[in-house]
Scaffold this active site. Sequence first.
Site: not given
Ligand SMILES: Cc1ncc(COP(=O)(O)O)c(C=O)c1O
Length: 295
Positions: A51, A145, A178
């Site tokens: 990612r 991210k 989300e």
């Molecule tokens: C905006 C956002 N959505 C979803 C997630 C969940 O991602 P992960 O399961 O990879 O931690 C995160 C976590 O970092 C996030 O910052």
Amino acid sequence: MYSSIFGGIITDPAAMVIPIDDHMVHRGHGVFDTAAIMDGYLYELDQHLDRILRSVSMAKIDLPFDRESIRRILIQTVSASKCRNGSLRYWLSAGPGDFQLSPSAFLQPALYAVVYQDQSPFVSKGIKVVTSSIPIKPPQFATMKSVNYLPNVLSKMEAEEKGAFAAIWLDSDGFIAEGPNMNVAFVTKEKVLLMPHFDKILSGCTAKRVLALAEELVREGKLEGVRVGNVTVKEGKSASEMMLIGSGVLVRPVISWDEQVIGDGREGPVTQALLNLLVEDMKFGPSTVRVPIPY
Ligand SMILES: Cc1ncc(COP(=O)(O)O)c(C=O)c1O
């Protein structure tokens, strides 16, 4: 902490600094990711590496090292920290060099990583959420991210001001998107696990793993099926169960949304079963999701 600027690992917190002329600091030109450390193993390191490599390419940042070297440095940093339960957070940045807007050819892309101990690994108490009034990031930025987490911070603060744990974003079409650092999922009255698709939001490593682990509950007859797609607010608020999913919260039951009770207002059995499956996977899962740390 590891810093490619120092070219090594630092264990003295006083030295854990990044240069103020780093473009990540003054322009937000950086990306990051976080992987959990559980019982001396990095959980889903390779998925989180995939990612950050997608994010770094979307952010047009050159890699300071190749993938294998980054992976090796991250594992060494956890090893040096001696931390057995916590988190590894790492950044790829356009790097230090000047205070201009566009990164000049003089910038040296940088890698930083820190290891920190977690306070409360798995809490399964139900929480409240509200709908975020802070605008969601457009898909180009929500799927990457980057360090631009101001909307996420303000959204979380808004939730806390209202006595809730997190605020839920809706997308530009009004579908459920989300949370500020987690994904969201539901169990319908027909016992289907329902999750918003990842086209306009961050592709959660934990959420994707939960989708795979949920197949076990389908085999056991605790779920009728698993569906990823558009989820309306009406569907979400009338679900039997709602949950937040992410590396930080793991799988956390939601018992009310905008003061509307979800299901019977108690932590749901499927949410609990998914948390149990995830924790088991973190502790005993296959080598594709557990990377041992050579302390
Ligand atoms: C905006 C956002 N959505 C979803 C997630 C969940 O991602 P992960 O399961 O990879 O931690 C995160 C976590 O970092 C996030 O910052």
